[in-house]
Enzyme design. Structure first.
Site, PDB file in Angstrom:
ATOM      1  N   ASN A  80       0.868  -1.180   0.000  1.00  0.00           N
ATOM      2  CA  ASN A  80       0.000   0.000   0.000  1.00  0.00           C
ATOM      3  C   ASN A  80       0.902   1.226   0.000  1.00  0.00           C
ATOM      4  O   ASN A  80       1.353   1.682   1.045  1.00  0.00           O
ATOM      5  CB  ASN A  80      -0.930  -0.029   1.217  1.00  0.00           C
ATOM      6  CG  ASN A  80      -1.931   1.110   1.189  1.00  0.00           C
ATOM      7  OD1 ASN A  80      -1.787   2.048   0.389  1.00  0.00           O
ATOM      8  ND2 ASN A  80      -2.938   1.045   2.040  1.00  0.00           N
ATOM      9  N   CYS A 119      -1.972   5.172   0.719  1.00  0.00           N
ATOM     10  CA  CYS A 119      -3.025   5.591   1.652  1.00  0.00           C
ATOM     11  C   CYS A 119      -2.951   7.102   1.838  1.00  0.00           C
ATOM     12  O   CYS A 119      -1.914   7.627   2.255  1.00  0.00           O
ATOM     13  CB  CYS A 119      -2.874   4.898   3.000  1.00  0.00           C
ATOM     14  SG  CYS A 119      -4.091   5.504   4.190  1.00  0.00           S
ATOM     15  N   GLY A 145     -15.701   4.241  -4.557  1.00  0.00           N
ATOM     16  CA  GLY A 145     -17.048   3.936  -5.033  1.00  0.00           C
ATOM     17  C   GLY A 145     -17.256   4.358  -6.478  1.00  0.00           C
ATOM     18  O   GLY A 145     -16.341   4.852  -7.146  1.00  0.00           O
ATOM     19  N   ASN A 180      -5.927   3.520  -5.649  1.00  0.00           N
ATOM     20  CA  ASN A 180      -6.435   3.747  -4.306  1.00  0.00           C
ATOM     21  C   ASN A 180      -7.386   4.951  -4.375  1.00  0.00           C
ATOM     22  O   ASN A 180      -7.728   5.406  -5.461  1.00  0.00           O
ATOM     23  CB  ASN A 180      -5.261   3.987  -3.335  1.00  0.00           C
ATOM     24  CG  ASN A 180      -5.631   3.624  -1.895  1.00  0.00           C
ATOM     25  OD1 ASN A 180      -6.756   3.858  -1.452  1.00  0.00           O
ATOM     26  ND2 ASN A 180      -4.694   3.066  -1.164  1.00  0.00           N
ATOM     27  N   GLY A 202     -11.602   0.463  -8.300  1.00  0.00           N
ATOM     28  CA  GLY A 202     -12.184   1.808  -8.259  1.00  0.00           C
ATOM     29  C   GLY A 202     -13.605   1.819  -8.782  1.00  0.00           C
ATOM     30  O   GLY A 202     -13.825   1.894  -9.985  1.00  0.00           O
ATOM     31  N   LYS A 213       0.358  -0.989  -5.065  1.00  0.00           N
ATOM     32  CA  LYS A 213      -0.930  -0.293  -5.191  1.00  0.00           C
ATOM     33  C   LYS A 213      -0.681   1.207  -5.217  1.00  0.00           C
ATOM     34  O   LYS A 213      -0.154   1.786  -4.263  1.00  0.00           O
ATOM     35  CB  LYS A 213      -1.864  -0.664  -4.046  1.00  0.00           C
ATOM     36  CG  LYS A 213      -3.264  -0.055  -4.200  1.00  0.00           C
ATOM     37  CD  LYS A 213      -4.220  -0.595  -3.147  1.00  0.00           C
ATOM     38  CE  LYS A 213      -5.610  -0.008  -3.297  1.00  0.00           C
ATOM     39  NZ  LYS A 213      -6.542  -0.533  -2.286  1.00  0.00           N
TER      40      LYS A 213
END
Ligand code: SIN
Length: 286
Positions: A110, A113, A199, A174, A225, A147
């Protein structure tokens, strides 16, 4: 696959989803030390999506290995462990710790973030991205997914850097950095002020990112996504994704991934395709 942070540690979904049908599960990102996360409120529904500022709340890698991994390893599907380090050394230490543990199929780094300080540095600076991926690559034999964040100007440069560092796969995207405002109180709604938007609202951004990254790198791409239906999945595959992760949809339709799996063969057949690989990156922009 189901995306990190949207599926808990899978126990929460066990009564709803036939977990062994999934291509893989990505549990919530873990860090070296436990993290309490950001102050509440930490989520807010927005038009076509949600904003979160969780801040990588988790119990740390050792608690994950002791309490979550044995259960996850028993599920009969691939477990891709999402890790985030505060620096390169932490990424390397976690990768080495997870290497060879039963049930760990791959690592997703990750690098993206938006809710922790330093959290996106690795995903916004190509040199840092390449360096952390390369060090993790040397530290473990697991497949490595990087990511990436959409909150950059030069996404392709970062994707290339991940590939140059030895990432086997690039996952994108992300969340998109955003803000929700309570105008009557003249206050941000999230306790941490800014959050990450996910979303359906971000699907076109994610599709664009997959398409552009596909022009820049040769490694397989995982599209993430706003995916909520088989049509969304097909769009990502045609745009260049080899696989996808279902994220925010899990919150409002926990069986979305299974519904998509059920519908996928007919969607592929509509294109005369026998398998996903026949469709990957077949978008005709001419
Ligand atoms: C969070 O825990 O803040 C969300 C995780 C992420 O965006 O990577």
């Amino acid at each position: 696959m189901v995306a990190s942070g949207t599926f808990g540690y899978a126990r929460e979904m066990a009564g709803l989803v036939d977990l062994c049908r999934l291509g893989g599960i990505l549990p919530k990102t873990i860090t070296r030390e436990p993290r309490r996360g950001n102050p509440p409120p930490r989520t807010i529904e927005t038009t076509g999506g949600m904003l979160n500022s969780i801040g990588l709340d988790n119990d740390g890698i050792e608690a994950f290995i002791e309490h979550q991994l044995p259960y996850l390893a028993s599920l009969g599907t691939a477990i891709l462990v999402s890790i985030a380090g505060r620096n390169r050394a932490e990424f390397v230490e976690m990768a080495a710790r997870l290497d060879g543990l039963a049930g760990v199929a791959a690592l997703e780094l990750n690098l993206s973030c938006p809710n922790v300080s330093g959290g996106v540095d690795f995903g916004t600076d190509p040199a840092m991205c390449e360096s952390v991926v390369a060090r993790v690559r040397r530290a473990c034999g697991l497949p490595v997914l990087a990511k990436l964040t959409p909150n950059v100007t030069h996404l392709c440069a970062v994707a290339k850097a991940a590939e140059a560092g030895g990432a086997d796969v690039v996952s994108l995207i992300n969340t998109c950095l955003g803000l929700a405002v309570d105008w009557r109180r003249r206050r941000p709604i999230l306790g941490n002020v800014m959050g990450g938007l996910s979303g359906p609202a971000i699907k076109p951004i994610a599709l664009g990112a997959v398409y552009r990254a596909g022009q820049a790198v040769n490694v397989p791409l995982v599209g993430i996504g706003g995916i909520a239906s088989v049509d969304d999945v097909m769009e990502f595959i045609v745009a260049g994704a080899t696989a996808v992760q279902i994220g925010t949809a899990n919150f409002y339709n926990p069986t979305a991934s299974i519904q998509i799996l059920d519908a996928l063969p007919a969607a592929l057949a509509e294109l005369g395709a026998a398998c996903v690989a026949d469709v990957v990156g077949t978008i005709d922009t001419g």
